[in-house]
Design a protein around this motif. Structure first.
Motif, mmCIF file in Angstrom:
data_model
loop_
_atom_site.group_PDB
_atom_site.id
_atom_site.type_symbol
_atom_site.label_atom_id
_atom_site.label_comp_id
_atom_site.label_asym_id
_atom_site.label_seq_id
_atom_site.Cartn_x
_atom_site.Cartn_y
_atom_site.Cartn_z
ATOM 1 N N TYR A 18 3.460 -10.980 -29.339
ATOM 2 C CA TYR A 18 3.375 -9.809 -30.221
ATOM 3 C C TYR A 18 4.003 -10.034 -31.600
ATOM 4 C CZ TYR A 18 3.969 -5.061 -31.977
ATOM 5 O OH TYR A 18 3.949 -3.944 -32.766
ATOM 6 N N GLU A 19 5.263 -10.374 -31.653
ATOM 7 C CA GLU A 19 5.971 -10.438 -32.944
ATOM 8 C C GLU A 19 5.411 -11.513 -33.861
ATOM 9 O OE1 GLU A 19 7.970 -8.334 -34.205
ATOM 10 O OE2 GLU A 19 8.331 -7.114 -32.417
ATOM 11 N N LEU A 20 5.196 -12.707 -33.327
ATOM 12 C CA LEU A 20 4.692 -13.800 -34.158
ATOM 13 C C LEU A 20 3.273 -13.517 -34.655
ATOM 14 C CD1 LEU A 20 6.011 -16.914 -32.187
ATOM 15 C CD2 LEU A 20 6.824 -16.064 -34.398
ATOM 16 N N LEU A 21 2.461 -12.930 -33.791
ATOM 17 C CA LEU A 21 1.085 -12.638 -34.187
ATOM 18 C C LEU A 21 1.042 -11.493 -35.197
ATOM 19 C CD1 LEU A 21 -1.656 -13.853 -33.501
ATOM 20 C CD2 LEU A 21 -1.955 -12.072 -31.790
ATOM 21 N N LYS A 22 1.910 -10.511 -35.017
ATOM 22 C CA LYS A 22 1.968 -9.397 -35.967
ATOM 23 C C LYS A 22 2.335 -9.888 -37.359
ATOM 24 C CE LYS A 22 3.924 -4.818 -36.776
ATOM 25 N NZ LYS A 22 4.791 -3.744 -36.277
ATOM 26 N N LYS A 23 3.285 -10.804 -37.422
ATOM 27 C CA LYS A 23 3.688 -11.373 -38.713
ATOM 28 C C LYS A 23 2.532 -12.145 -39.337
ATOM 29 C CE LYS A 23 7.143 -14.368 -40.852
ATOM 30 N NZ LYS A 23 8.277 -15.299 -40.615
ATOM 31 N N ALA A 24 1.827 -12.934 -38.525
ATOM 32 C CA ALA A 24 0.705 -13.728 -39.038
ATOM 33 C C ALA A 24 -0.434 -12.841 -39.538
ATOM 34 C CB ALA A 24 0.198 -14.673 -37.947
ATOM 35 N N ALA A 25 -0.676 -11.739 -38.863
ATOM 36 C CA ALA A 25 -1.814 -10.864 -39.189
ATOM 37 C C ALA A 25 -1.571 -9.957 -40.386
ATOM 38 C CB ALA A 25 -2.150 -10.002 -37.970
ATOM 39 N N ASP A 26 -0.337 -9.911 -40.872
ATOM 40 C CA ASP A 26 0.050 -8.914 -41.862
ATOM 41 C C ASP A 26 -0.343 -9.297 -43.291
ATOM 42 O OD1 ASP A 26 1.062 -6.473 -42.604
ATOM 43 O OD2 ASP A 26 3.119 -7.204 -42.843
ATOM 44 N N ASN A 27 -1.655 -9.403 -43.501
ATOM 45 C CA ASN A 27 -2.184 -9.703 -44.834
ATOM 46 C C ASN A 27 -3.581 -9.088 -44.912
ATOM 47 O OD1 ASN A 27 -3.440 -10.851 -47.099
ATOM 48 N ND2 ASN A 27 -2.246 -12.727 -46.942
ATOM 49 N N GLU A 28 -3.758 -8.140 -45.776
ATOM 50 C CA GLU A 28 -5.022 -7.413 -45.864
ATOM 51 C C GLU A 28 -6.204 -8.340 -46.143
ATOM 52 O OE1 GLU A 28 -6.846 -3.449 -48.119
ATOM 53 O OE2 GLU A 28 -4.821 -4.157 -48.566
ATOM 54 N N ARG A 29 -5.975 -9.454 -46.856
ATOM 55 C CA ARG A 29 -7.070 -10.380 -47.207
ATOM 56 C C ARG A 29 -7.723 -10.975 -45.958
ATOM 57 N NH1 ARG A 29 -5.043 -14.984 -50.767
ATOM 58 N NH2 ARG A 29 -7.259 -15.521 -50.808
ATOM 59 N N ILE A 30 -6.947 -11.172 -44.908
ATOM 60 C CA ILE A 30 -7.469 -11.765 -43.675
ATOM 61 C C ILE A 30 -8.605 -10.921 -43.100
ATOM 62 C CG2 ILE A 30 -6.877 -12.223 -41.248
ATOM 63 C CD1 ILE A 30 -4.057 -12.994 -42.231
ATOM 64 N N TRP A 31 -8.537 -9.622 -43.283
ATOM 65 C CA TRP A 31 -9.428 -8.684 -42.596
ATOM 66 C C TRP A 31 -10.585 -8.212 -43.471
ATOM 67 C CZ3 TRP A 31 -8.274 -8.809 -37.633
ATOM 68 C CH2 TRP A 31 -7.002 -9.296 -37.293
ATOM 69 N N SER A 32 -10.824 -8.900 -44.588
ATOM 70 C CA SER A 32 -11.835 -8.471 -45.559
ATOM 71 C C SER A 32 -13.228 -8.294 -44.953
ATOM 72 C CB SER A 32 -11.925 -9.478 -46.709
ATOM 73 O OG SER A 32 -10.726 -9.526 -47.424
ATOM 74 N N TYR A 33 -13.625 -9.205 -44.045
ATOM 75 C CA TYR A 33 -14.980 -9.158 -43.489
ATOM 76 C C TYR A 33 -15.002 -8.752 -42.020
ATOM 77 C CZ TYR A 33 -16.110 -11.659 -47.779
ATOM 78 O OH TYR A 33 -16.246 -12.011 -49.088
ATOM 79 N N MET A 34 -13.870 -8.306 -41.513
ATOM 80 C CA MET A 34 -13.788 -7.944 -40.102
ATOM 81 C C MET A 34 -14.138 -6.469 -39.900
ATOM 82 S SD MET A 34 -12.709 -10.754 -38.584
ATOM 83 C CE MET A 34 -11.559 -10.652 -37.226
ATOM 84 N N PRO A 35 -14.748 -6.123 -38.762
ATOM 85 C CA PRO A 35 -15.066 -4.712 -38.522
ATOM 86 C C PRO A 35 -13.827 -3.856 -38.271
ATOM 87 C CG PRO A 35 -15.662 -6.060 -36.623
ATOM 88 C CD PRO A 35 -15.273 -7.001 -37.716
ATOM 89 N N THR A 36 -12.742 -4.498 -37.842
ATOM 90 C CA THR A 36 -11.479 -3.786 -37.621
ATOM 91 C C THR A 36 -10.419 -4.392 -38.530
ATOM 92 O OG1 THR A 36 -10.868 -5.323 -35.862
ATOM 93 C CG2 THR A 36 -12.002 -3.307 -35.204
ATOM 94 N N LYS A 37 -9.261 -3.768 -38.540
ATOM 95 C CA LYS A 37 -8.132 -4.317 -39.289
ATOM 96 C C LYS A 37 -6.905 -4.296 -38.392
ATOM 97 C CE LYS A 37 -7.943 0.167 -41.626
ATOM 98 N NZ LYS A 37 -8.037 0.844 -42.919
ATOM 99 N N ALA A 38 -6.036 -5.276 -38.581
ATOM 100 C CA ALA A 38 -4.869 -5.379 -37.701
ATOM 101 C C ALA A 38 -3.623 -5.789 -38.471
ATOM 102 C CB ALA A 38 -5.153 -6.381 -36.582
#
Length: 198
Positions: free
Chosen positions: A27-47
């Motif tokens: 949880y914690e490591l993945l949450k830190k990695a995912a915390d960038n809006e640019r990553i989710w630009s083309y994804m149907p969801t955001k995390a």
């Protein structure tokens, strides 16, 4: 017991990364990695940020059900969590599944990690699980992903118009690619050659 529940789900280890089936301690490591809006630009969801909890819990539920198998991507040199990728749309009766929902931290964009993660997931699907058809969907606006699939030799089957409502409300198309078992040796060679160039 469904046929999906019989799938052997284990870590997949490559040259520079390890794909670990998602568990609560990620949880914690993945949450830190995912915390960038640019990553989710083309994804149907955001995390990223406040959206991460729902995404993470949804992945865990689907993993228990074997309707989606999410992997955490860990870099072997420093054990850093750098992204995630999943199998979904799993139908073992018809020996097919989809690979997707892939994302990486921006620091590793353009490196070998994307191709190596595809190598590991494709190889596992075709050679361990004996899948006959593997499909991969991408937003056609995501040129990097779209071009990767074309260069690898995946067959572009067509454009599914207005298939997804993006998390920002935009209605988007989906470009659908597939690889079948008979094509895997050629795609495997192309992936291998690509990995040796990166």
């Amino acid at each position: 017991m469904t046929s999906q529940s019989l799938l052997r789900v284990e870590s997949l280890i490559g040259k520079t990364i390890k794909l670990e089936p998602l568990v609560t301690h990620h949880y914690e490591l993945l949450k830190k990695a995912a915390d960038n809006e640019r990553i989710w630009s083309y994804m149907p969801t955001k995390a990223y940020g406040k959206y991460f909890d729902n995404w993470f819990q949804d992945c865990l539920i689907k993993l228990r059900e074997r309707s989606q198998i999410t992997y955490v991507i860990r870099r072997l040199t420093d054990n850093a969590v750098v992204g995630s990728r999943a199998y979904y749309e799993i139908n073992l009766n018809h020996k097919r599944l989809e690979v997707g929902y892939g994302w990486f931290i921006t620091a590793v964009w353009g490196t070998r990690l994307n191709h190596e993660s595809l190598w590991l997931l494709f190889q596992n699907a075709f050679e361990q699980w004996q899948i006959n058809r593997l499909q991969i969907a991408t937003d056609p606006r995501n040129k990097r992903s779209y071009n990767t699939l074309r260069k690898l030799g995946a067959v572009e089957e067509g454009l599914l118009r207005q298939r997804i409502i993006h998390h920002n409300g935009l209605v988007t198309d989906t470009a659908m690619f597939s690889i079948i078992a008979a094509e895997w040796p050629a795609v495997k060679k192309a992936l291998w050659n690509r990995l040796n160039l990166i």
